[in-house]
Motif scaffolding. Structure first.
Motif, PDB file in Angstrom:
ATOM      1  N   ALA A 159      37.431  15.581  48.754  1.00  0.00           N
ATOM      2  CA  ALA A 159      37.645  14.733  47.585  1.00  0.00           C
ATOM      3  C   ALA A 159      36.477  14.907  46.634  1.00  0.00           C
ATOM      4  O   ALA A 159      35.319  14.686  47.004  1.00  0.00           O
ATOM      5  CB  ALA A 159      37.767  13.270  48.005  1.00  0.00           C
ATOM      6  N   VAL A 160      36.806  15.315  45.406  1.00  0.00           N
ATOM      7  CA  VAL A 160      35.794  15.541  44.370  1.00  0.00           C
ATOM      8  C   VAL A 160      36.189  14.702  43.161  1.00  0.00           C
ATOM      9  O   VAL A 160      37.067  15.088  42.385  1.00  0.00           O
ATOM     10  CB  VAL A 160      35.701  17.027  43.987  1.00  0.00           C
ATOM     11  CG1 VAL A 160      34.582  17.242  42.975  1.00  0.00           C
ATOM     12  CG2 VAL A 160      35.502  17.899  45.216  1.00  0.00           C
ATOM     13  N   GLY A 161      35.575  13.535  43.024  1.00  0.00           N
ATOM     14  CA  GLY A 161      35.960  12.640  41.937  1.00  0.00           C
ATOM     15  C   GLY A 161      37.402  12.200  42.088  1.00  0.00           C
ATOM     16  O   GLY A 161      37.799  11.704  43.144  1.00  0.00           O
ATOM     17  N   ASN A 162      38.214  12.442  41.065  1.00  0.00           N
ATOM     18  CA  ASN A 162      39.615  12.027  41.116  1.00  0.00           C
ATOM     19  C   ASN A 162      40.554  13.168  41.505  1.00  0.00           C
ATOM     20  O   ASN A 162      41.764  13.077  41.282  1.00  0.00           O
ATOM     21  CB  ASN A 162      40.045  11.436  39.760  1.00  0.00           C
ATOM     22  CG  ASN A 162      39.948  12.447  38.623  1.00  0.00           C
ATOM     23  OD1 ASN A 162      39.478  13.565  38.818  1.00  0.00           O
ATOM     24  ND2 ASN A 162      40.379  12.052  37.444  1.00  0.00           N
ATOM     25  N   SER A 163      40.002  14.236  42.097  1.00  0.00           N
ATOM     26  CA  SER A 163      40.812  15.380  42.526  1.00  0.00           C
ATOM     27  C   SER A 163      40.533  15.704  43.993  1.00  0.00           C
ATOM     28  O   SER A 163      39.559  15.236  44.578  1.00  0.00           O
ATOM     29  CB  SER A 163      40.505  16.606  41.666  1.00  0.00           C
ATOM     30  OG  SER A 163      40.774  16.371  40.304  1.00  0.00           O
ATOM     31  N   GLY A 165      46.053  14.337  39.630  1.00  0.00           N
ATOM     32  CA  GLY A 165      47.013  13.277  39.354  1.00  0.00           C
ATOM     33  C   GLY A 165      46.442  11.889  39.480  1.00  0.00           C
ATOM     34  O   GLY A 165      46.991  10.930  38.929  1.00  0.00           O
ATOM     35  N   HIS A 166      45.327  11.750  40.209  1.00  0.00           N
ATOM     36  CA  HIS A 166      44.671  10.453  40.317  1.00  0.00           C
ATOM     37  C   HIS A 166      43.848  10.174  39.058  1.00  0.00           C
ATOM     38  O   HIS A 166      43.176  11.070  38.536  1.00  0.00           O
ATOM     39  CB  HIS A 166      43.752  10.406  41.535  1.00  0.00           C
ATOM     40  CG  HIS A 166      44.472  10.387  42.845  1.00  0.00           C
ATOM     41  ND1 HIS A 166      44.988   9.242  43.396  1.00  0.00           N
ATOM     42  CD2 HIS A 166      44.768  11.396  43.715  1.00  0.00           C
ATOM     43  CE1 HIS A 166      45.560   9.529  44.557  1.00  0.00           C
ATOM     44  NE2 HIS A 166      45.442  10.830  44.769  1.00  0.00           N
ATOM     45  N   ALA A 167      43.888   8.932  38.590  1.00  0.00           N
ATOM     46  CA  ALA A 167      43.093   8.550  37.431  1.00  0.00           C
ATOM     47  C   ALA A 167      41.694   8.090  37.836  1.00  0.00           C
ATOM     48  O   ALA A 167      40.742   8.212  37.069  1.00  0.00           O
ATOM     49  CB  ALA A 167      43.807   7.452  36.645  1.00  0.00           C
ATOM     50  N   SER A 168      41.557   7.557  39.055  1.00  0.00           N
ATOM     51  CA  SER A 168      40.262   7.095  39.552  1.00  0.00           C
ATOM     52  C   SER A 168      39.882   7.886  40.800  1.00  0.00           C
ATOM     53  O   SER A 168      40.664   8.692  41.316  1.00  0.00           O
ATOM     54  CB  SER A 168      40.310   5.597  39.863  1.00  0.00           C
ATOM     55  OG  SER A 168      41.380   5.284  40.740  1.00  0.00           O
ATOM     56  N   SER A 170      43.604   6.697  45.956  1.00  0.00           N
ATOM     57  CA  SER A 170      42.661   6.102  45.013  1.00  0.00           C
ATOM     58  C   SER A 170      43.035   4.634  44.862  1.00  0.00           C
ATOM     59  O   SER A 170      44.049   4.170  45.408  1.00  0.00           O
ATOM     60  CB  SER A 170      42.703   6.815  43.660  1.00  0.00           C
ATOM     61  OG  SER A 170      43.991   6.747  43.084  1.00  0.00           O
ATOM     62  N   GLU A 171      42.243   3.889  44.137  1.00  0.00           N
ATOM     63  CA  GLU A 171      42.444   2.444  44.071  1.00  0.00           C
ATOM     64  C   GLU A 171      43.822   2.052  43.537  1.00  0.00           C
ATOM     65  O   GLU A 171      44.407   1.067  43.984  1.00  0.00           O
ATOM     66  CB  GLU A 171      41.346   1.810  43.207  1.00  0.00           C
ATOM     67  CG  GLU A 171      41.311   0.296  43.267  1.00  0.00           C
ATOM     68  CD  GLU A 171      40.096  -0.274  42.555  1.00  0.00           C
ATOM     69  OE1 GLU A 171      40.249  -0.724  41.414  1.00  0.00           O
ATOM     70  OE2 GLU A 171      39.000  -0.258  43.149  1.00  0.00           O
ATOM     71  N   ASP A 172      44.363   2.837  42.621  1.00  0.00           N
ATOM     72  CA  ASP A 172      45.628   2.466  41.991  1.00  0.00           C
ATOM     73  C   ASP A 172      46.791   3.390  42.310  1.00  0.00           C
ATOM     74  O   ASP A 172      47.905   3.183  41.809  1.00  0.00           O
ATOM     75  CB  ASP A 172      45.458   2.403  40.472  1.00  0.00           C
ATOM     76  CG  ASP A 172      44.966   3.730  39.891  1.00  0.00           C
ATOM     77  OD1 ASP A 172      44.553   4.594  40.685  1.00  0.00           O
ATOM     78  OD2 ASP A 172      44.995   3.894  38.665  1.00  0.00           O
ATOM     79  N   LEU A 173      46.576   4.414  43.168  1.00  0.00           N
ATOM     80  CA  LEU A 173      47.635   5.394  43.398  1.00  0.00           C
ATOM     81  C   LEU A 173      47.483   6.060  44.767  1.00  0.00           C
ATOM     82  O   LEU A 173      46.379   6.387  45.187  1.00  0.00           O
ATOM     83  CB  LEU A 173      47.597   6.475  42.307  1.00  0.00           C
ATOM     84  CG  LEU A 173      48.654   7.571  42.356  1.00  0.00           C
ATOM     85  CD1 LEU A 173      50.045   7.000  42.111  1.00  0.00           C
ATOM     86  CD2 LEU A 173      48.340   8.670  41.335  1.00  0.00           C
TER      87      LEU A 173
END
Length: 225
Positions: free
Chosen positions: A90-94, A112-115, A133-136
């Motif tokens: 996991a590297v940031g939102n990717s 595809g992840h925003a956070s 991620s927190e929202d997806l």
């Protein structure tokens, strides 16, 4: 093996013998920043992987030696279940996939992840991968050529996700840890059920079918079957 590995903000990795947990049996140094994550290879008992914000390192347990350094840090690393041919990071939102058998292969980035991605989990066969991620939540399927395609997504207004694992007995069912609850998501029918109304920050499943969950700050570990 009855071994436990821990990573630390002091830039070290330690290996512990669970039959004699009083002191560590190996200590690895070499990272230049806090070690954020590590994982045991599913087939090669002597191999672990670790990461910090700048690099990913591969270690042999017996020699306590780093034999490979890959530039480009990560927040999480998880070996593919089964043969362990790929490493998901996991590297940031990717999410980045490394082919461990072909170092020159193209490294696909799963987007595809925003956070920031907070949790990664392979299913037992290594065919599917969850990124949270927190929202997806996204579920990816690996094809024979090492390409991953997103096959399911989950986003629920008001729910903040922390982690996710595949149910040990029902392949289409995900167990999801949230800031407010534990959720069960039937991916095939796209239905959710809330069996527990309490925060869950970490989940793990055993090959015997047991599930362990941990909360935020209550110092309680629960086992489910």
């Amino acid at each position: 093996m009855l071994r436990l590995a821990t990573s630390s903000h002091d830039k070290t990795i330690k290996i512990w013998d669970l039959e004699n947990p009083g002191c560590s049996i190996k200590s690895f140094t070499g990272h230049t920043a806090s070690v954020l994550s590590l994982d045991f290879h599913p087939k090669k008992e002597d191999l672990i992987c670790s990461c910090d914000e700048t690099e990913i390192r591969y270690w042999t347990i017996k020699k306590a030696d780093c034999f490979k350094v890959r530039k480009g840090g990560a927040n999480l690393v998880r070996f593919q279940s089964g043969a362990g041919k790929h490493l998901a990071s996991a590297v940031g939102n990717s999410v980045c996939l490394f082919d461990l058998e072909n170092s020159h292969a193209r490294r696909p980035m799963l987007k595809g992840h925003a956070s920031n991605v907070e949790s990664l989990c392979w299913n037992s066969s290594g065919e599917h991968l969850i990124s949270v991620s927190e929202d997806l939540i996204k579920v990816w399927r690996m094809d024979s050529g090492g390409k991953a395609n997103c096959i399911h997504e989950l986003s629920v207004p008001g729910k903040r996700f922390r982690c996710g694992i595949f149910h040990p007995s029902y392949p289409s069912l995900l167990i999801i840890g949230c800031y407010q609850s534990m959720e069960l998501w039937n991916m095939t029918e796209n239905k959710m059920m809330t069996p527990v109304e309490e925060p869950v920050s970490a989940l793990v499943v055993s090959s015997s079918g047991l599930i362990a969950s941990a909360g935020h700050n209550d110092n309680i570990l629960k086992i489910w079957k």
